[in-house]
Scaffold this motif. Structure first.
Motif, PDB file in Angstrom:
ATOM      1  N   ALA A   1       5.730 -11.848 -13.049  1.00 53.74           N
ATOM      2  CA  ALA A   1       4.386 -12.042 -13.613  1.00 53.74           C
ATOM      3  C   ALA A   1       4.450 -12.935 -14.850  1.00 53.74           C
ATOM      4  N   LYS A   2       5.457 -12.702 -15.687  1.00 52.02           N
ATOM      5  CA  LYS A   2       5.646 -13.518 -16.896  1.00 52.02           C
ATOM      6  C   LYS A   2       5.896 -14.983 -16.523  1.00 52.02           C
TER       7      LYS A   2
ATOM      8  N   GLU B   1       0.822  -1.216   0.000  1.00 50.99           N
ATOM      9  CA  GLU B   1       0.000   0.000   0.000  1.00 50.99           C
ATOM     10  C   GLU B   1       0.857   1.267   0.000  1.00 50.99           C
ATOM     11  N   ARG B   2       1.977   1.211   0.688  1.00 54.80           N
ATOM     12  CA  ARG B   2       2.842   2.387   0.816  1.00 54.80           C
ATOM     13  C   ARG B   2       3.971   2.415  -0.217  1.00 54.80           C
ATOM     14  N   GLY B   3       3.959   1.467  -1.152  1.00 55.59           N
ATOM     15  CA  GLY B   3       4.962   1.451  -2.216  1.00 55.59           C
ATOM     16  C   GLY B   3       6.335   0.977  -1.765  1.00 55.59           C
ATOM     17  N   LEU B   4       6.382   0.247  -0.670  1.00 49.87           N
ATOM     18  CA  LEU B   4       7.645  -0.257  -0.137  1.00 49.87           C
ATOM     19  C   LEU B   4       7.988  -1.646  -0.677  1.00 49.87           C
ATOM     20  N   ARG B   5       7.001  -2.291  -1.305  1.00 49.76           N
ATOM     21  CA  ARG B   5       7.195  -3.638  -1.842  1.00 49.76           C
ATOM     22  C   ARG B   5       6.378  -3.772  -3.116  1.00 49.76           C
ATOM     23  N   GLY B   6       7.003  -4.313  -4.152  1.00 48.06           N
ATOM     24  CA  GLY B   6       6.310  -4.536  -5.415  1.00 48.06           C
ATOM     25  C   GLY B   6       5.591  -5.865  -5.426  1.00 48.06           C
ATOM     26  N   LYS B   7       4.754  -6.032  -6.417  1.00 48.16           N
ATOM     27  CA  LYS B   7       4.059  -7.301  -6.589  1.00 48.16           C
ATOM     28  C   LYS B   7       5.092  -8.395  -6.844  1.00 48.16           C
ATOM     29  N   PHE B   8       4.916  -9.533  -6.219  1.00 52.45           N
ATOM     30  CA  PHE B   8       5.814 -10.697  -6.316  1.00 52.45           C
ATOM     31  C   PHE B   8       7.157 -10.474  -5.619  1.00 52.45           C
ATOM     32  N   GLN B   9       7.312  -9.391  -4.877  1.00 55.78           N
ATOM     33  CA  GLN B   9       8.592  -9.097  -4.224  1.00 55.78           C
ATOM     34  C   GLN B   9       8.599  -9.653  -2.807  1.00 55.78           C
TER      35      GLN B   9
ATOM     36  N   HIS C   1       9.656 -20.115  -8.619  1.00 56.85           N
ATOM     37  CA  HIS C   1      10.757 -19.584  -9.417  1.00 56.85           C
ATOM     38  C   HIS C   1      11.314 -18.390  -8.653  1.00 56.85           C
ATOM     39  N   LEU C   2      12.562 -18.503  -8.225  1.00 60.17           N
ATOM     40  CA  LEU C   2      13.190 -17.530  -7.329  1.00 60.17           C
ATOM     41  C   LEU C   2      14.246 -16.697  -8.044  1.00 60.17           C
ATOM     42  N   LYS C   3      14.638 -15.599  -7.400  1.00 60.75           N
ATOM     43  CA  LYS C   3      15.714 -14.721  -7.876  1.00 60.75           C
ATOM     44  C   LYS C   3      15.421 -14.134  -9.253  1.00 60.75           C
ATOM     45  N   LEU C   4      14.184 -13.706  -9.446  1.00 61.94           N
ATOM     46  CA  LEU C   4      13.806 -13.068 -10.697  1.00 61.94           C
ATOM     47  C   LEU C   4      14.157 -11.579 -10.631  1.00 61.94           C
TER      48      LEU C   4
ATOM     49  N   GLY D   1      13.216  -9.536   1.302  1.00 61.70           N
ATOM     50  CA  GLY D   1      14.627  -9.261   1.057  1.00 61.70           C
ATOM     51  C   GLY D   1      14.883  -8.496  -0.231  1.00 61.70           C
ATOM     52  N   GLY D   2      13.824  -8.233  -1.007  1.00 59.32           N
ATOM     53  CA  GLY D   2      13.961  -7.460  -2.230  1.00 59.32           C
ATOM     54  C   GLY D   2      13.890  -8.275  -3.509  1.00 59.32           C
ATOM     55  N   GLU D   3      14.161  -9.578  -3.433  1.00 60.14           N
ATOM     56  CA  GLU D   3      14.132 -10.388  -4.659  1.00 60.14           C
ATOM     57  C   GLU D   3      12.684 -10.669  -5.062  1.00 60.14           C
ATOM     58  N   PHE D   4      12.515 -10.960  -6.346  1.00 65.33           N
ATOM     59  CA  PHE D   4      11.194 -11.267  -6.874  1.00 65.33           C
ATOM     60  C   PHE D   4      11.086 -12.765  -7.126  1.00 65.33           C
TER      61      PHE D   4
END
Length: 185
Positions: A166-167, A68-76, A156-159, A79-82
């Motif tokens: 998403a892909k 909600e606050r833009g601190l994390r993206g979708k699928f993130q 599927h890790l480390k994207l 630790g920051g990895e997607f």
């Protein structure tokens, strides 16, 4: 053919029933506490220890707040990895599902043109693999769901990005459809 489900945020009604407050109230509490500057673990601990939110719910509210606050993206991940993945329950014994991943001939049938290098395999339980150029990884788990029924969960890790995650989510959804058709035939 079915499509991957879109993850939706838990409703206010469910959140109130489980935690006593709706999303807007939790966001205000966390903003007031200074959570915009905190790491995921600090947010979850604040909710758990200070606000007395049960463990799983403190994690879920933390992720919702970060998004909600833009601190994390979708699928993130925190630790920051997607990452992304898919799962499927199939009408085959666990050994059959596991072999479809580890036997190259069978694998090529449902996972054509994929560059996959299995690095660790625990028969009947899990496997780990390098994907493509080796920058991303696969974690695949197998769960017996009764006689002749197996759940396969592919992560599927480390994207590199939310877009790539998403892909790959769509890719794995389709790949597990092919796997299911191959081994249930």
């Amino acid at each position: 053919m079915a499509k991957p489900r879109e993850a939706k945020r838990t409703s206010d009604e469910v959140l109130v029933a489980k935690t006593g407050k709706p999303w807007a109230d939790w966001f205000k509490i966390l903003d007031k506490a200074g959570a915009r500057k905190w790491a995921h673990q600090e947010i979850a601990e604040h909710l758990y220890y200070r606000q007395k939110v049960p463990g799983w719910w403190s994690q879920m509210i933390s992720v919702g707040y970060e998004r909600e606050r833009g601190l994390r993206g979708k699928f993130q991940k925190c630790g920051g990895e997607f990452s992304s993945g898919a799962s499927r329950t199939m009408n085959v014994p666990l050994a059959v599902a596991f072999k479809a991943w580890t036997d190259e001939k069978i694998q090529r049938h449902w996972l054509p043109a994929a560059k996959i290098e299995i690095t660790t395999a625990t028969p009947g339980k899990s496997l780990r693999a390098k994907w493509g150029d080796g920058k991303s990884r696969l974690s695949v788990n197998f769960y017996a769901k009764g006689p002749g029924k197996t759940q396969v969960v592919a992560d599927h890790l480390k994207l590199a990005s939310s877009k790539e995650a998403a892909k790959m989510k769509a890719y794995w959804f389709e790949a597990l459809d092919r796997l299911q058709k191959t081994i249930e035939a």
